[in-house]
Design a protein around this motif. Structure first.
Motif, PDB file in Angstrom:
ATOM      1  N   LYS A  34      -1.451  -8.604  11.710  1.00  0.00           N
ATOM      2  CA  LYS A  34       0.007  -8.403  11.777  1.00  0.00           C
ATOM      3  C   LYS A  34       0.674  -9.582  12.473  1.00  0.00           C
ATOM      4  O   LYS A  34       1.714 -10.071  12.030  1.00  0.00           O
ATOM      5  N   PRO A  93       8.294   4.069   9.770  1.00  0.00           N
ATOM      6  CA  PRO A  93       8.736   5.140   8.863  1.00  0.00           C
ATOM      7  C   PRO A  93       7.684   6.242   8.779  1.00  0.00           C
ATOM      8  O   PRO A  93       6.650   6.197   9.453  1.00  0.00           O
ATOM      9  N   SER A 142       2.208   1.726  13.006  1.00  0.00           N
ATOM     10  CA  SER A 142       2.175   3.099  13.514  1.00  0.00           C
ATOM     11  C   SER A 142       2.049   3.134  15.030  1.00  0.00           C
ATOM     12  O   SER A 142       2.461   4.118  15.657  1.00  0.00           O
ATOM     13  N   ASN A 199       4.204  -4.465   6.041  1.00  0.00           N
ATOM     14  CA  ASN A 199       3.401  -3.232   5.897  1.00  0.00           C
ATOM     15  C   ASN A 199       1.938  -3.555   5.635  1.00  0.00           C
ATOM     16  O   ASN A 199       1.297  -2.927   4.801  1.00  0.00           O
ATOM     17  N   ASP A 256       1.971  -8.972  -2.315  1.00  0.00           N
ATOM     18  CA  ASP A 256       0.697  -8.402  -1.872  1.00  0.00           C
ATOM     19  C   ASP A 256      -0.391  -9.144  -2.639  1.00  0.00           C
ATOM     20  O   ASP A 256      -0.378  -9.148  -3.875  1.00  0.00           O
ATOM     21  N   GLY A 289       0.856  -1.187   0.000  1.00  0.00           N
ATOM     22  CA  GLY A 289       0.000   0.000   0.000  1.00  0.00           C
ATOM     23  C   GLY A 289       0.890   1.234   0.000  1.00  0.00           C
ATOM     24  O   GLY A 289       2.031   1.197  -0.493  1.00  0.00           O
ATOM     25  N   VAL A 290       0.403   2.318   0.592  1.00  0.00           N
ATOM     26  CA  VAL A 290       1.146   3.585   0.594  1.00  0.00           C
ATOM     27  C   VAL A 290       2.556   3.386   1.180  1.00  0.00           C
ATOM     28  O   VAL A 290       3.557   3.844   0.621  1.00  0.00           O
ATOM     29  N   ILE A 291       2.616   2.675   2.299  1.00  0.00           N
ATOM     30  CA  ILE A 291       3.893   2.568   3.004  1.00  0.00           C
ATOM     31  C   ILE A 291       4.807   1.510   2.377  1.00  0.00           C
ATOM     32  O   ILE A 291       5.998   1.749   2.166  1.00  0.00           O
ATOM     33  N   GLU A 322      -3.124  -1.948   9.618  1.00  0.00           N
ATOM     34  CA  GLU A 322      -2.889  -1.803  11.067  1.00  0.00           C
ATOM     35  C   GLU A 322      -3.972  -2.546  11.873  1.00  0.00           C
ATOM     36  O   GLU A 322      -4.834  -1.934  12.507  1.00  0.00           O
ATOM     37  N   ILE A 359       0.824 -12.541  10.080  1.00  0.00           N
ATOM     38  CA  ILE A 359       1.814 -12.369   9.001  1.00  0.00           C
ATOM     39  C   ILE A 359       3.242 -12.456   9.567  1.00  0.00           C
ATOM     40  O   ILE A 359       4.119 -13.095   8.988  1.00  0.00           O
ATOM     41  N   SER A 370       6.232  -1.935  10.057  1.00  0.00           N
ATOM     42  CA  SER A 370       5.976  -0.493   9.900  1.00  0.00           C
ATOM     43  C   SER A 370       4.894   0.017  10.840  1.00  0.00           C
ATOM     44  O   SER A 370       4.489   1.186  10.719  1.00  0.00           O
TER      45      SER A 370
HETATM   46  N1  LIG Z   1      -0.078   5.640   5.886  1.00  0.00           N
HETATM   47  C1  LIG Z   1       0.798   6.188   6.692  1.00  0.00           C
HETATM   48  O1  LIG Z   1       1.011   7.405   6.708  1.00  0.00           O
HETATM   49  C2  LIG Z   1       1.646   5.325   7.592  1.00  0.00           C
HETATM   50  C3  LIG Z   1       2.835   5.865   8.129  1.00  0.00           C
HETATM   51  C4  LIG Z   1       3.669   5.042   8.885  1.00  0.00           C
HETATM   52  C5  LIG Z   1       3.320   3.726   9.129  1.00  0.00           C
HETATM   53  N2  LIG Z   1       2.146   3.223   8.620  1.00  0.00           N
HETATM   54  C6  LIG Z   1       1.839   1.812   8.890  1.00  0.00           C
HETATM   55  O2  LIG Z   1       2.162   1.053   7.731  1.00  0.00           O
HETATM   56  C7  LIG Z   1       1.302  -0.085   7.633  1.00  0.00           C
HETATM   57  C8  LIG Z   1       0.609  -0.081   6.271  1.00  0.00           C
HETATM   58  O3  LIG Z   1      -0.147   1.105   6.154  1.00  0.00           O
HETATM   59  P1  LIG Z   1      -0.616   1.674   4.725  1.00  0.00           P
HETATM   60  O4  LIG Z   1      -1.057   3.071   4.996  1.00  0.00           O
HETATM   61  O5  LIG Z   1       0.427   1.399   3.705  1.00  0.00           O
HETATM   62  O6  LIG Z   1      -1.897   0.741   4.455  1.00  0.00           O
HETATM   63  P2  LIG Z   1      -2.593   0.420   3.060  1.00  0.00           P
HETATM   64  O7  LIG Z   1      -3.981   0.042   3.385  1.00  0.00           O
HETATM   65  O8  LIG Z   1      -2.337   1.514   2.076  1.00  0.00           O
HETATM   66  O9  LIG Z   1      -1.806  -0.881   2.525  1.00  0.00           O
HETATM   67  C9  LIG Z   1      -1.887  -2.142   3.118  1.00  0.00           C
HETATM   68  C10 LIG Z   1      -1.521  -3.184   2.042  1.00  0.00           C
HETATM   69  O10 LIG Z   1      -1.434  -4.470   2.655  1.00  0.00           O
HETATM   70  C11 LIG Z   1      -1.952  -5.418   1.739  1.00  0.00           C
HETATM   71  N3  LIG Z   1      -2.315  -6.648   2.442  1.00  0.00           N
HETATM   72  C12 LIG Z   1      -3.458  -6.934   3.103  1.00  0.00           C
HETATM   73  N4  LIG Z   1      -3.401  -8.201   3.586  1.00  0.00           N
HETATM   74  C13 LIG Z   1      -2.186  -8.692   3.220  1.00  0.00           C
HETATM   75  C14 LIG Z   1      -1.539  -9.942   3.417  1.00  0.00           C
HETATM   76  N5  LIG Z   1      -2.144 -10.939   4.078  1.00  0.00           N
HETATM   77  N6  LIG Z   1      -0.286 -10.116   2.917  1.00  0.00           N
HETATM   78  C15 LIG Z   1       0.328  -9.129   2.230  1.00  0.00           C
HETATM   79  N7  LIG Z   1      -0.250  -7.926   2.007  1.00  0.00           N
HETATM   80  C16 LIG Z   1      -1.490  -7.714   2.492  1.00  0.00           C
HETATM   81  C17 LIG Z   1      -3.133  -4.697   1.108  1.00  0.00           C
HETATM   82  O11 LIG Z   1      -3.502  -5.328  -0.129  1.00  0.00           O
HETATM   83  C18 LIG Z   1      -2.584  -3.289   0.933  1.00  0.00           C
HETATM   84  O12 LIG Z   1      -1.950  -3.145  -0.327  1.00  0.00           O
HETATM   85  C19 LIG Z   1       0.334   0.019   8.817  1.00  0.00           C
HETATM   86  O13 LIG Z   1       0.818  -0.746   9.879  1.00  0.00           O
HETATM   87  C20 LIG Z   1       0.382   1.503   9.183  1.00  0.00           C
HETATM   88  O14 LIG Z   1       0.104   1.730  10.538  1.00  0.00           O
HETATM   89  C21 LIG Z   1       1.302   3.985   7.852  1.00  0.00           C
END
Ligand SMILES: NC(=O)c1ccc[n+]([C@@H]2O[C@H](COP(=O)([O-])OP(=O)(O)OC[C@H]3O[C@@H](n4cnc5c(N)ncnc54)[C@H](O)[C@@H]3O)[C@@H](O)[C@H]2O)c1
Length: 318
Positions: free
Chosen positions: A93, A138, A115, A85, A32, A11-13, A88, A96, A113
């Motif tokens: 988590k 991060p 939060s 990642n 993913d 995802g984003v992170i 949350e 995985i 990662s």
């Molecule tokens: N968005 C932020 O600003 C930010 C900043 C720092 C940390 N984080 C942390 O990073 C982590 C991810 O956040 P995000 O914002 O990228 O979320 P997101 O929803 O954008 O991405 C999550 C990804 O995980 C994938 N996924 C789901 N189940 C899965 C599995 N069983 N195996 C592999 N992949 C799987 C999803 O398809 C999705 O692409 C979280 O723990 C969040 O707390 C987020």
């Protein structure tokens, strides 16, 4: 020999980690299960690459060194570092991380990662080497912002923390080792406090999202990017620094200047915040705003280095 980052969840992170590692000349293997994940990641890397080029790529860096695989087990093969990642949710988590621990070579560090979860909770189902699991939190955009908070849990060994520090430095990051685990680590606690207060101001009709953002952008935010909360207030005390600042503003700590408890996230509040942000974005897609922010951050990071070169030694001070 080149190093390999394995990214679980794109995802984003996860995508941010991928872009950072590719720009540093690492190989990246990603997993993913979501449909279209690979295409989204490749578009994300394309969008980020211009600013990464401006920042300076490592020798051999290329988006072509990214490979998607069909399973978590295949993804961990050959990894020097694994970064989790997924969304949350603690149960997800833990599941995985346990699967990664079972599949990965015993010496490979696994960073999460998360939060806000504590590493001791994240390690709980890892049966093989729980001591190699560490929170590595991060900041978005991961490919430009250098901070990574490293937080060990009860099982995390000091060797894991040391190795993790070196690996993340190898990704051109500034690891901040958090001495004691706590929900939200350090930076999210600070951001959450501001966020809760901002939501109250919208909810109480004091200000719009745009007005609150203006207060940060043209005021406190500009200073924070160079000096942070404490040193900024040290200067606010004039010649006598923090001591005078505390004499002057200490009494305000007893005044109702903050609420801190989050407001109830009602449908009405959600609508106000979402509509406010859409008005501010004025129809510009997020990818376009990402590029604008990235160009700004590349220049800003250069300015921080120019005006605060001592920060180069940050790893040594913390
Ligand atoms: N968005 C932020 O600003 C930010 C900043 C720092 C940390 N984080 C942390 O990073 C982590 C991810 O956040 P995000 O914002 O990228 O979320 P997101 O929803 O954008 O991405 C999550 C990804 O995980 C994938 N996924 C789901 N189940 C899965 C599995 N069983 N195996 C592999 N992949 C799987 C999803 O398809 C999705 O692409 C979280 O723990 C969040 O707390 C987020």
């Amino acid at each position: 020999m080149s190093q390999q980052l394995t990214v679980i969840g794109t995802g984003v992170i996860g995508n941010g980690w991928i872009a950072r590692a590719l720009a540093r000349g690492w190989d990246v293997v990603a997993f993913d299960p979501a449909e279209g994940a690979e295409a989204r990641t490749r578009a994300f890397v394309d969008n980020a690459w211009d600013s990464l080029e401006k920042q300076g790529l490592a020798e051999g860096a290329s988006p072509e060194r990214l490979r998607f695989v069909a399973s978590l087990e295949a993804a961990v093969e050959g990894a020097d570092l694994i970064q989790e990642n997924v969304p949350e949710r603690l149960e997800l988590k833990c599941e995985i991380l346990a699967a990664l621990d079972a599949a990965a070579a015993p010496e490979t560090i696994i960073g999460s990662s998360t939060s806000g979860f504590k590493p001791t909770d994240l390690q709980r189902d890892c049966a093989k080497v729980p001591g190699r699991v560490i929170v590595a939190h991060p900041f978005n955009p991961v490919y430009l912002l250098p901070l990574v908070e490293l937080v060990g849990g009860e099982a995390t060994t000091s060797a894991t923390t040391d190795t993790a520090q070196a690996l993340y430095q190898g990704l051109a990051m500034r690891p901040l080792v958090v001495k004691r685990e706590i929900e939200g680590h350090i930076a999210d606690r600070l951001m959450e406090a501001l966020w809760r207060e901002a939501l109250h101001l919208v909810n109480d009709g004091v200000a719009t999202t745009e007005e609150i953002d203006a207060a940060v952008v043209y005021g406190c935010g500009l200073r924070w990017s160079l000096m942070g909360t404490f040193l900024t207030f040290h200067l606010a005390g004039g010649e006598q620094g923090m001591r005078h600042m505390l004499e002057q503003f200490g009494p305000a700590l007893k005044l109702p200047w903050t609420k801190l408890e989050a407001p109830e996230l009602t449908d009405e509040l959600i609508d106000k915040v979402v509509e406010g942000c859409e008005y501010q974005a004025a129809g510009r897609p997020v990818a376009e705003l990402d590029r604008r922010r990235d160009d700004f951050l590349v220049e800003l990071l250069g300015l921080v280095q120019k005006y605060w070169p001592e920060a180069e030694g940050l790893e040594g001070r913390i």
